[in-house]
Design an enzyme around this catalytic site. Structure first.
Site, PDB file in Angstrom:
ATOM      1  N   ALA A  63       0.838  -1.203   0.000  1.00  0.00           N
ATOM      2  CA  ALA A  63       0.000   0.000   0.000  1.00  0.00           C
ATOM      3  C   ALA A  63       0.870   1.250   0.000  1.00  0.00           C
ATOM      4  O   ALA A  63       2.016   1.228   0.470  1.00  0.00           O
ATOM      5  CB  ALA A  63      -0.885  -0.011   1.246  1.00  0.00           C
ATOM      6  N   GLY A 102       0.580  -5.110   1.054  1.00  0.00           N
ATOM      7  CA  GLY A 102      -0.477  -5.011   0.055  1.00  0.00           C
ATOM      8  C   GLY A 102      -0.079  -5.629  -1.278  1.00  0.00           C
ATOM      9  O   GLY A 102      -0.934  -6.120  -2.027  1.00  0.00           O
ATOM     10  N   GLU A 105      -0.764  -9.108  -0.808  1.00  0.00           N
ATOM     11  CA  GLU A 105      -2.233  -9.265  -0.724  1.00  0.00           C
ATOM     12  C   GLU A 105      -2.865  -9.203  -2.120  1.00  0.00           C
ATOM     13  O   GLU A 105      -3.807  -9.936  -2.422  1.00  0.00           O
ATOM     14  CB  GLU A 105      -2.834  -8.180   0.180  1.00  0.00           C
ATOM     15  N   GLU A 125       3.584  -5.441   7.739  1.00  0.00           N
ATOM     16  CA  GLU A 125       2.723  -4.413   8.354  1.00  0.00           C
ATOM     17  C   GLU A 125       3.010  -4.216   9.833  1.00  0.00           C
ATOM     18  O   GLU A 125       2.942  -3.097  10.346  1.00  0.00           O
ATOM     19  CB  GLU A 125       1.240  -4.769   8.180  1.00  0.00           C
TER      20      GLU A 125
HETATM   21  N1  COA Z   1       4.487   3.448   0.315  1.00  0.00           N
HETATM   22  C1  COA Z   1       4.978   4.670   0.024  1.00  0.00           C
HETATM   23  N2  COA Z   1       6.296   4.923  -0.122  1.00  0.00           N
HETATM   24  C2  COA Z   1       7.126   3.893   0.015  1.00  0.00           C
HETATM   25  C3  COA Z   1       6.696   2.598   0.331  1.00  0.00           C
HETATM   26  C4  COA Z   1       5.313   2.390   0.466  1.00  0.00           C
HETATM   27  N3  COA Z   1       4.799   1.189   0.729  1.00  0.00           N
HETATM   28  N4  COA Z   1       7.772   1.794   0.422  1.00  0.00           N
HETATM   29  C5  COA Z   1       8.835   2.570   0.173  1.00  0.00           C
HETATM   30  N5  COA Z   1       8.457   3.824  -0.075  1.00  0.00           N
HETATM   31  C6  COA Z   1       9.294   4.966  -0.467  1.00  0.00           C
HETATM   32  C7  COA Z   1      10.263   5.377   0.627  1.00  0.00           C
HETATM   33  O1  COA Z   1       9.656   6.277   1.517  1.00  0.00           O
HETATM   34  C8  COA Z   1      11.370   6.005  -0.177  1.00  0.00           C
HETATM   35  O2  COA Z   1      10.929   7.287  -0.538  1.00  0.00           O
HETATM   36  P1  COA Z   1      11.998   8.490  -0.661  1.00  0.00           P
HETATM   37  O3  COA Z   1      12.971   8.078  -1.730  1.00  0.00           O
HETATM   38  O4  COA Z   1      11.176   9.674  -1.000  1.00  0.00           O
HETATM   39  O5  COA Z   1      12.650   8.595   0.675  1.00  0.00           O
HETATM   40  C9  COA Z   1      11.392   5.185  -1.458  1.00  0.00           C
HETATM   41  O6  COA Z   1      10.131   4.532  -1.524  1.00  0.00           O
HETATM   42  C10 COA Z   1      12.466   4.123  -1.489  1.00  0.00           C
HETATM   43  O7  COA Z   1      12.373   3.356  -0.288  1.00  0.00           O
HETATM   44  P2  COA Z   1      13.673   2.976   0.558  1.00  0.00           P
HETATM   45  O8  COA Z   1      13.198   2.271   1.757  1.00  0.00           O
HETATM   46  O9  COA Z   1      14.526   4.179   0.731  1.00  0.00           O
HETATM   47  O10 COA Z   1      14.403   2.000  -0.467  1.00  0.00           O
HETATM   48  P3  COA Z   1      15.057   0.586  -0.190  1.00  0.00           P
HETATM   49  O11 COA Z   1      15.466   0.098  -1.511  1.00  0.00           O
HETATM   50  O12 COA Z   1      16.072   0.665   0.896  1.00  0.00           O
HETATM   51  O13 COA Z   1      13.881  -0.342   0.392  1.00  0.00           O
HETATM   52  C11 COA Z   1      11.707  -1.388   0.467  1.00  0.00           C
HETATM   53  C12 COA Z   1      12.759  -0.638  -0.398  1.00  0.00           C
HETATM   54  C13 COA Z   1      10.481  -1.579  -0.379  1.00  0.00           C
HETATM   55  C14 COA Z   1      12.273  -2.729   0.909  1.00  0.00           C
HETATM   56  C15 COA Z   1      11.378  -0.541   1.727  1.00  0.00           C
HETATM   57  O14 COA Z   1      11.068   0.776   1.319  1.00  0.00           O
HETATM   58  C16 COA Z   1      10.206  -1.043   2.521  1.00  0.00           C
HETATM   59  O15 COA Z   1      10.373  -1.941   3.316  1.00  0.00           O
HETATM   60  N6  COA Z   1       9.048  -0.409   2.355  1.00  0.00           N
HETATM   61  C17 COA Z   1       7.904  -0.627   3.204  1.00  0.00           C
HETATM   62  C18 COA Z   1       7.144  -1.836   2.823  1.00  0.00           C
HETATM   63  C19 COA Z   1       5.966  -2.018   3.741  1.00  0.00           C
HETATM   64  O16 COA Z   1       6.026  -1.925   4.943  1.00  0.00           O
HETATM   65  N7  COA Z   1       4.858  -2.272   3.108  1.00  0.00           N
HETATM   66  C20 COA Z   1       3.663  -2.533   3.830  1.00  0.00           C
HETATM   67  C21 COA Z   1       2.672  -1.527   3.459  1.00  0.00           C
HETATM   68  S1  COA Z   1       1.133  -2.390   3.264  1.00  0.00           S
END
Ligand code: COA
Length: 707
Positions: A63, A102, A105, A125
Site C-alpha cells: 500500500a 499489500g 495481498e 505491516e
Molecule cells: N508506500 C509509500 N512509499 C514507500 C513505500 C510504500 N509502501 N515503500 C517505500 N516507499 C518509499 C520510501 O519512503 C522512499 O521514498 P523516498 O525516496 O522519497 O525517501 C522510497 O520509496 C524508497 O524506499 P527505501 O526504503 O529508501 O528504499 P530501499 O530500496 O532501501 O527499500 C523497500 C525498499 C520496499 C524494501 C522498503 O522501502 C520497505 O520496506 N518499504 C515498506 C514496505 C511495507 O512496509 N509495506 C507494507 C505496506 S502495506
C-alpha cells in the site's frame, strides 16, 4: 499518471504491468489502472487469461503508506481484489524482487501465483504498527494454514520463493526469465482448461487453538515487547475460520483500529524519518545521481582496535573490499581473530552460511603500510581518541589521497572541526560516528563542520545506505546529537536519581519497563565504566565545562569496577554470566557519595524515575535543536531509536514529547526546575512551542529553511 499501469495483448494473455517507481506502491492511480486493465481484458474477446507483473526492481512494496493518513479513496485495494477474484478469466500474478504487504495481498487475490527464484514475500505491516487490511489475514491462512500465517504476520520477515512454494503460497517458482515462464504458465492453464480459482473460496486450512496462539506469540515476544498490534493480528487470524465475507469485515475493523493506534503513528513516523534523516535541503539524492558521484568499492580503515575492526566488518558485510591498516602487526592479528570469531558465531547461530563468512573474511585485508591505502575510495581513521595522533594521520591521508576522495574520522569526543583544520582540504573531512558494535548498530551520525562540502555529505549518506544504516546529520558539537542528550539529560538524571535514593536495579527496571532495550546502568556496565569516564573527560575538556554529575560512575572506574569485563560495576556478575546482580557495596558507595553532597536519600517511585529521565532527555533534545546541532526533531528520534534503545513504538523522544503535549512537558519541567534547581532549566524551544500551542512535528516542517 498515464502509463502507471500498462495493458498489452500477448495472444490470449493480457499482460498488466505496474510501473510506479520507486517501489510500485499500490497508490490510488495504480488501483485505478488495475481496475481499468482488468475491465479491458474482460471485454477483449481474444483475452483468455490475465497476467499481472511489475517493472523495476520489485513486484510491489504494498500500500502507498502516505495514503494511510487520509480516508480511503475508491477503488480501494479490497475493491481491486474483488474485481480480480470475480473475474471470469484466470488471473495470474508473477512476482519478482519483493512482494510486501499489500503487494502480496494483491498477489494472493489472484487465482494463481508464480515467483522468481530470488523473490521474497512478506507481510511487514507489523513493523508499521498495523495489521494487513486487504484480506491478508483471511487469504494467507487459506493458503498456508492459520498458524503459519500468524507466524508470518507477527514476524514481518520475508519468506523465499522456494519456501513460499513449499507452503502453498505460490504455485510455481521461475528459475529463468519470469515473463517467459509466466506466459507459458498461462498457456498451460488455458490448455488444461483451468479457470479462475478465487482464494476466498479456498477451504480454511487447519485450526488455531489457544495453545498454538500462545506459543506463536511467545516466539515473537522479544521483538514485540511493549507492543499491542499482535493482539489485533491474532483476532483477525482467528476470524479467518468464519465465512470469508464475515472474516474480511472483522479484519477491516481491526485494521482500522490498528491504523489509528499510537503505536502505528509512532512507527510510521519513524519509517519516514529514517528515510528523511539523510536528506538535506539542496542535497537531494536526485542531485547526487545527476552528478554521478564516484562509486565506493574499496574502503580503508586506519586503526585495528575495537571500532576499526567493527567498521571493517560493517563494510565487508555490505560487499565492499576493506583494507585495515595498523602500525602494530599484533593489533592486526587480534583484529583478524575477532573478525573470524564474530563470523564463526554468526554461522553457529545460522545467521549466515560458512561460505558467506569465508567470503566476508576474505574481503578484509590488512597492512602496516599507510601508503597502501592511497587507492581507497574512502578512508576512515579509527585510531584511539588522541587529537594529535588523529591530526597527524589525517594530514598524511590528505597528502596521499586525491582531493575528491572522502576522508572520515571516527571520533565520539574530539572536535571534527579542529581535526579537519589540520588538513589542506577540510571540505572532504567529516566525522562518521559509528556505534558499538559497529557492524550491527543501525545508527551512523554523520558529523559536518562548517567546511564540509555538500559532495562529502552526499557521499557519507550514500555510504550509510550501502551499510544499511540510518544516517543522521549532526553539527560538530559536544557529544554530537546522541551523546549530548545522554550526558546532559538521560544518564545524568539516572545518576542523580541514584544519589537521591533509587538503586541501579530500580532505575534500570523502571526504564526497561518504559520500553528501553536496557537501562542506563546496565548499558554502562556493558560498555565499560572506564570507557564512559574517558569519553566524559575528553568531552568536558573540549568544552571546558565542569562535570559534577557522574560521580558514581567515575568513582566505580577509580575502584576498578569497570562493568561486565571485570565482573563488577554498578552490579556484580558471576563468572561467565551477564546477569546483573545487585551489589551492597555499590549501595554503600552511593549512600556515601550522597552524604558528601548533603543529599538526603528518600524512597523514589518508578513513575518519577521514568518521568525525570525522559523529560530531561526531551529537554536536552530541544536544546540540540535550538542550537542547530540536529536539523529536525525527527532526526533525534532516529538517533535514539536506532542507536540508544529508545522504544520504536513510542516513536523517539521528540515524537513522545508531542504525544504528551509540549505544554504538559513544559509544566512538568518547570516543576522539577523549582524543586531541583538550575540544571532543570527548560529549553527555550520548549517554551516557544508551548506558548504557540505548537509541536516538534510542526517545528520540523520549517526545518529545510534552517539547516
Ligand atoms: N508506500 C509509500 N512509499 C514507500 C513505500 C510504500 N509502501 N515503500 C517505500 N516507499 C518509499 C520510501 O519512503 C522512499 O521514498 P523516498 O525516496 O522519497 O525517501 C522510497 O520509496 C524508497 O524506499 P527505501 O526504503 O529508501 O528504499 P530501499 O530500496 O532501501 O527499500 C523497500 C525498499 C520496499 C524494501 C522498503 O522501502 C520497505 O520496506 N518499504 C515498506 C514496505 C511495507 O512496509 N509495506 C507494507 C505496506 S502495506
Amino acid at each position: 499518471m498515464a502509463g502507471i499501469v500498462t495493458f498489452d495483448e500477448l495472444g490470449p494473455v493480457g499482460l498488466v504491468c505496474i510501473d510506479n517507481p520507486p517501489v510500485n506502491a499500490l497508490s490510488h492511480s495504480v488501483r485505478l489502472g488495475l481496475v481499468d486493465a482488468i475491465t479491458r481484458a474482460e471485454t477483449s474477446p481474444g483475452i483468455k487469461a490475465l497476467l499481472i507483473m511489475s517493472s523495476g526492481e520489485l513486484f510491489s512494496a504494498g500500500a502507498e503508506i502516505t495514503e494511510f493518513d487520509h480516508p480511503p479513496v475508491d477503488p480501494t485495494l479490497q475493491q481491486v481484489q474483488a474485481t480480480i477474484e470475480s473475474s471470469p478469466i484466470p488471473v495470474v500474478a508473477a512476482i519478482h524482487g519483493l512482494a510486501l504487504g499489500g503487494g502480496l495481498e494483491l498477489a494472493m487475490a489472484c487465482h494463481y501465483r508464480l515467483a522468481h527464484k530470488n523473490a521474497k514475500l512478506s507481510m511487514p505491516e507489523i513493523t508499521l504498527g498495523i495489521i494487513p487490511g486487504a484480506g491478508g489475514t483471511q487469504r494467507l491462512p487459506r493458503l498456508i494454514g492459520a498458524r503459519a500465517a500468524l507466524d508470518m504476520i507477527l514476524s514481518g520477515t520475508p519468506v523465499s520463493a522456494l519456501d513460499a512454494k513449499a507452503n502453498g503460497l505460490v504455485d510455481e517458482v521461475a528459475e529463468g526469465d519470469l515473463r517467459d515462464t509466466a506466459l507459458s504458465f498461462c498457456e498451460r492453464l488455458l490448455h488444461d482448461g483451468l479457470g479462475p480459482r478465487p482464494t476466498c473460496n479456498h477451504a480454511f486450512v487447519g485450526g488455531l487453538d489457544d495453545a498454538e496462539i500462545a506459543a506463536t506469540l511467545l516466539s515473537h515476544a522479544r521483538a514485540l515487547k511493549g507492543r499491542t498490534t499482535q493482539n489485533l493480528a491474532v483476532e483477525a487470524i482467528k476470524a479467518s475460520k468464519l465465512p470469508f465475507a464475515q472474516g474480511i469485515a472483522i479484519e477491516a475493523a481491526l485494521a482500522q483500529k490498528s491504523l489509528a493506534s499510537r503505536e502505528s503513528l509512532a512507527l510510521r513516523h519513524l519509517f519516514f524519518s529514517e528515510r528523511d534523516a539523510g536528506k538535506l535541503a539542496g542535497l537531494s539524492s536526485a542531485k547526487t545521481k545527476q552528478t554521478q558521484p564516484p562509486a565506493i568499492r574499496r574502503v580503508a580503515i586506519i586503526g585495528a582496535g575495537t571500532m576499526g575492526t567493527g567498521i571493517s566488518m560493517a563494510f565487508a558485510d555490505a560487499g565492499l573490499e576493506v583494507l585495515i591498516k595498523d602500525n602494530d602487526p599484533a593489533a592486526l592479528t587480534r583484529s583478524r581473530e575477532i573478525v573470524q570469531s564474530t563470523y564463526a558465531s554468526s554461522v553457529r547461530r545460522d545467521r549466515i552460511t560458512q561460505s558467506v563468512a569465508d567470503e566476508r573474511i576474505r574481503r578484509i585485508r590488512s597492512t602496516i603500510d599507510l601508503a597502501a591505502v592511497a587507492d581507497a575510495d574512502l578512508v576512515i581513521e579509527a585510531v584511539f581518541e588522541d587529537m594529535e595522533l588523529k591530526k597527524k594521520i589525517l594530514l598524511k591521508l590528505d597528502s596521499l589521497l586525491p582531493p575528491e576522495r572522502l576522508i572520515a574520522t571516527n571520533t565520539s569526543t574530539l572536535s571534527v572541526t579542529e581535526l579537519a583544520g589540520a588538513t589542506a582540504h577540510p571540505e572532504r573531512i567529516l566525522g562518521l560516528h559509528f556505534f558499538v558494535p559497529a557492524h550491527a548498530s543501525k545508527l551512523l551520525e554523520v558529523v559536518r563542520t562548517d567546511h564540509t562540502s555538500p559532495e562529502s555529505l552526499s557521499t557519507a549518506i550514500r555510504v550509510a545506505k550501502l551499510l544499511k544504516k540510518n544516517a543522521v546529520l549532526s553539527r560538530d558539537a559536544f557529544g554530537f546529537i546522541g551523546n549530548r542528550m545522554m550526558l546532559d539529560g538521560y544518564f545524568r538524571e539516572a545518576e542523580q536519581l541514584l544519589l537521591e535514593g533509587a538503586t541501579p536495579a530500580q532505575v534500570d527496571t523502571a526504564l526497561e519497563n518504559f520500553g528501553f532495550a536496557m537501562g542506563p546502568q546496565r548499558v554502562s556496565d556493558l560498555g565499560g565504566n572506564d570507557v564512559g569516564t574517558k569519553a566524559r573527560i575528553q568531552l568536558f575538556k573540549r568544552e571546558s565545562r565542569p562535570n559534577p554529575y557522574f560521580v558514581i560512575a567515575d568513582r566505580l572506574t577509580e575502584m576498578g569496577r569497570l562493568g561486565q569485563k571485570t565482573g563488577r560495576g554498578f552490579y556484580r556478575y558471576e563468572h561467565g554470566s551477564q546477569e546483573a546482580l545487585p551489589d551492597a557495596e555499590v549501595i554503600d558507595l552511593i549512600e556515601e557519595l550522597a552524604l558528601d553532597r548533603d543529599i538526603r536519600r528518600r524512597e523514589i517511585k518508578n513513575e518519577e524515575i521514568v518521568e525525570r529521565c525522559i523529560l530531561s532527555l526531551i529537554n536536552a533534545g530541544a536544546m540540540v535543536l535550538e542550537e542547530g546541532i540536529a536539523a529536525r526533531a525527527a532526526d533525534i528520534d532516529v538517533v535514539w531509536t536506532s542507536g540508544y534503545g529508545f522504544p520504536r513504538y513510542l516513536g523517539g523522544p521528540m515524537f513522545y514529547a508531542d504525544t504528551l503535549g509540549v505544554s504538559h512537558v513544559l509544566e512538568r519541567i518547570r516543576d522539577y526546575h523549582e524543586k531541583l534547581g538550575h540544571y532543570w532549566r527548560p529549553a527555550g524551544l520548549i517554551e516557544q512551542l508551548a506558548a504557540a500551542g505548537s509541536s516538534f512535528e510542526q517545528w520540523d516542517r520549517t526545518a529545510a529553511s534552517r539547516y
